[in-house]
Design a protein around this motif. Sequence first.
Motif, PDB file in Angstrom:
ATOM      1  N   GLY A 110       0.791  -1.219   0.000  1.00 55.97           N
ATOM      2  CA  GLY A 110       0.000   0.000   0.000  1.00 55.97           C
ATOM      3  C   GLY A 110       0.826   1.273   0.000  1.00 55.97           C
ATOM      4  N   ALA A 111       0.157   2.365  -0.249  1.00 57.80           N
ATOM      5  CA  ALA A 111       0.723   3.718  -0.352  1.00 57.80           C
ATOM      6  C   ALA A 111       1.551   3.852  -1.638  1.00 57.80           C
ATOM      7  N   GLY A 138       0.645   0.532  -3.384  1.00 61.91           N
ATOM      8  CA  GLY A 138      -0.791   0.234  -3.392  1.00 61.91           C
ATOM      9  C   GLY A 138      -1.502   0.613  -4.676  1.00 61.91           C
ATOM     10  N   TYR A 139      -0.736   0.788  -5.746  1.00 59.36           N
ATOM     11  CA  TYR A 139      -1.377   1.186  -7.003  1.00 59.36           C
ATOM     12  C   TYR A 139      -1.177   0.069  -8.023  1.00 59.36           C
ATOM     13  N   ALA A 162      -2.209  -0.937   3.350  1.00 55.58           N
ATOM     14  CA  ALA A 162      -2.543   0.492   3.434  1.00 55.58           C
ATOM     15  C   ALA A 162      -3.111   0.971   2.098  1.00 55.58           C
ATOM     16  N   LEU A 163      -4.388   0.668   1.860  1.00 55.21           N
ATOM     17  CA  LEU A 163      -5.026   1.083   0.603  1.00 55.21           C
ATOM     18  C   LEU A 163      -6.143   2.083   0.865  1.00 55.21           C
ATOM     19  N   GLY A 164      -6.265   2.546   2.105  1.00 53.04           N
ATOM     20  CA  GLY A 164      -7.375   3.420   2.478  1.00 53.04           C
ATOM     21  C   GLY A 164      -8.565   2.577   2.897  1.00 53.04           C
ATOM     22  N   MET A 165      -9.405   3.160   3.729  1.00 56.79           N
ATOM     23  CA  MET A 165     -10.531   2.375   4.250  1.00 56.79           C
ATOM     24  C   MET A 165     -11.447   1.923   3.104  1.00 56.79           C
ATOM     25  N   LYS A 167     -11.217  -0.109   0.552  1.00 58.08           N
ATOM     26  CA  LYS A 167     -10.422  -0.907  -0.380  1.00 58.08           C
ATOM     27  C   LYS A 167      -9.563  -1.934   0.361  1.00 58.08           C
ATOM     28  N   GLY A 188      -4.663   1.991   6.762  1.00 53.29           N
ATOM     29  CA  GLY A 188      -4.979   3.336   6.263  1.00 53.29           C
ATOM     30  C   GLY A 188      -3.756   4.131   5.889  1.00 53.29           C
ATOM     31  N   GLY A 189      -3.625   5.318   6.505  1.00 54.26           N
ATOM     32  CA  GLY A 189      -2.523   6.211   6.157  1.00 54.26           C
ATOM     33  C   GLY A 189      -1.270   5.989   7.004  1.00 54.26           C
ATOM     34  N   ASP A 192       2.223   6.406   5.540  1.00 51.84           N
ATOM     35  CA  ASP A 192       2.588   7.817   5.346  1.00 51.84           C
ATOM     36  C   ASP A 192       3.173   8.387   6.639  1.00 51.84           C
ATOM     37  N   ARG A 215      -6.187  16.229  12.231  1.00 53.78           N
ATOM     38  CA  ARG A 215      -6.123  15.663  10.876  1.00 53.78           C
ATOM     39  C   ARG A 215      -6.846  16.572   9.886  1.00 53.78           C
ATOM     40  N   ARG A 222      -9.843  16.457   3.562  1.00 49.36           N
ATOM     41  CA  ARG A 222     -10.626  15.383   4.174  1.00 49.36           C
ATOM     42  C   ARG A 222     -11.975  15.880   4.690  1.00 49.36           C
ATOM     43  N   ARG A 225     -15.131  13.991   3.738  1.00 47.58           N
ATOM     44  CA  ARG A 225     -15.171  12.662   4.353  1.00 47.58           C
ATOM     45  C   ARG A 225     -15.549  12.748   5.826  1.00 47.58           C
TER      46      ARG A 225
HETATM   47  N1  UDP Z   1      -3.770   4.194  -1.323  1.00 47.17           N
HETATM   48  C1  UDP Z   1      -3.229   3.174  -2.082  1.00 47.17           C
HETATM   49  N2  UDP Z   1      -3.904   2.750  -3.180  1.00 47.17           N
HETATM   50  C2  UDP Z   1      -5.085   3.276  -3.544  1.00 47.17           C
HETATM   51  C3  UDP Z   1      -5.655   4.302  -2.747  1.00 47.17           C
HETATM   52  C4  UDP Z   1      -4.968   4.742  -1.635  1.00 47.17           C
HETATM   53  O1  UDP Z   1      -2.150   2.668  -1.767  1.00 47.17           O
HETATM   54  O2  UDP Z   1      -5.642   2.841  -4.559  1.00 47.17           O
HETATM   55  C5  UDP Z   1      -3.025   4.650  -0.129  1.00 47.17           C
HETATM   56  C6  UDP Z   1      -2.683   6.116  -0.104  1.00 47.17           C
HETATM   57  O3  UDP Z   1      -1.499   6.365  -0.853  1.00 47.17           O
HETATM   58  C7  UDP Z   1      -2.484   6.342   1.395  1.00 47.17           C
HETATM   59  C8  UDP Z   1      -3.494   5.381   2.017  1.00 47.17           C
HETATM   60  O4  UDP Z   1      -3.840   4.457   0.994  1.00 47.17           O
HETATM   61  O5  UDP Z   1      -1.186   5.952   1.764  1.00 47.17           O
HETATM   62  C9  UDP Z   1      -4.796   6.039   2.482  1.00 47.17           C
HETATM   63  O6  UDP Z   1      -4.553   6.891   3.524  1.00 47.17           O
HETATM   64  P1  UDP Z   1      -5.757   7.572   4.322  1.00 47.17           P
HETATM   65  O7  UDP Z   1      -5.160   8.397   5.404  1.00 47.17           O
HETATM   66  O8  UDP Z   1      -6.721   8.258   3.392  1.00 47.17           O
HETATM   67  O9  UDP Z   1      -6.453   6.273   4.965  1.00 47.17           O
HETATM   68  P2  UDP Z   1      -7.958   6.050   5.433  1.00 47.17           P
HETATM   69  O10 UDP Z   1      -8.280   7.188   6.351  1.00 47.17           O
HETATM   70  O11 UDP Z   1      -8.806   6.034   4.188  1.00 47.17           O
HETATM   71  O12 UDP Z   1      -7.941   4.716   6.080  1.00 47.17           O
END
Ligand code: UDP
Length: 244
Positions: A110-111, A138-139, A162-165, A167, A188-189, A192, A215, A222, A225
Amino acid sequence: MSFQTVHILGVPFVRATMDDMVAIVHERVKQQKPCFIVTANPEIVMKAKEEPTYMATIQQADYVVADGIGVVKAAELLGTPLPERVAGYDLLCRCLQLANEHEYRVYMIGAKEEVVQAAAQHIRNHYPNVHVVGVRNGYFDWNDKTIVEEVKQAQPDFVFVALGMGKQEQWIAEHIGMVGRGVWMGVGGSFDVLAGVVKRAPELWIRLHLEWLYRLLKQPTRAKRMLALPRFAWTILKQKVVGK
Ligand code: UDP
């Protein structure tokens, strides 16, 4: 180890402290049994409430922990208290400590590429006994089965996604069975933060239960959201007043 659950708008939260969770995680790693952990905040609860397929994914988890003070407050208000907040980033750090103590194997997915590489370097620097056995940004194409094959080959004890909530939980639910081992957690993030790209709120803000505000101020994009927070509060209040 068995723990009671507390349902908040249909999401089953485990009644466990951070220390309980670390003990659970350790047990599961030692047994080499797969374990799916969701760290759910009010945003995730609202998403699950509104999207039945996401709720079904969350309900497949072995443990849902209360990431977010809003969830802890809601549980209290509804008369089914949870012992404490188990913040996703803190649980990740405790898992890394555990992995460092026992030389466990960690796979990171992820990330952005530079972020996940920097996060992996941070782990190598601060948790030198951890074996980072896979690092993948994560892409990727959702249907790319080489990723899960690589995870399987790496025989990880932990898989942090770590793909974001949304996903990340879906990806874990679809793939954990194919690997059949490891503690899998959507983080999540957090990569990062490990990479130093995003700063976590200072301790005082966390203690004052204002991490969400920090945040929002740091990442104003954000805002939309975060409208989930007042919607969550309103839904909980309605449930409290109207009853079930
Ligand atoms: N991310 C990823 N692939 C995707 C979409 C998001 O790897 O297709 C990563 C993005 O780079 C970041 C993390 O997922 O590192 C999402 O962070 P965020 O703080 O938004 O997490 P959330 O609050 O959604 O859990």
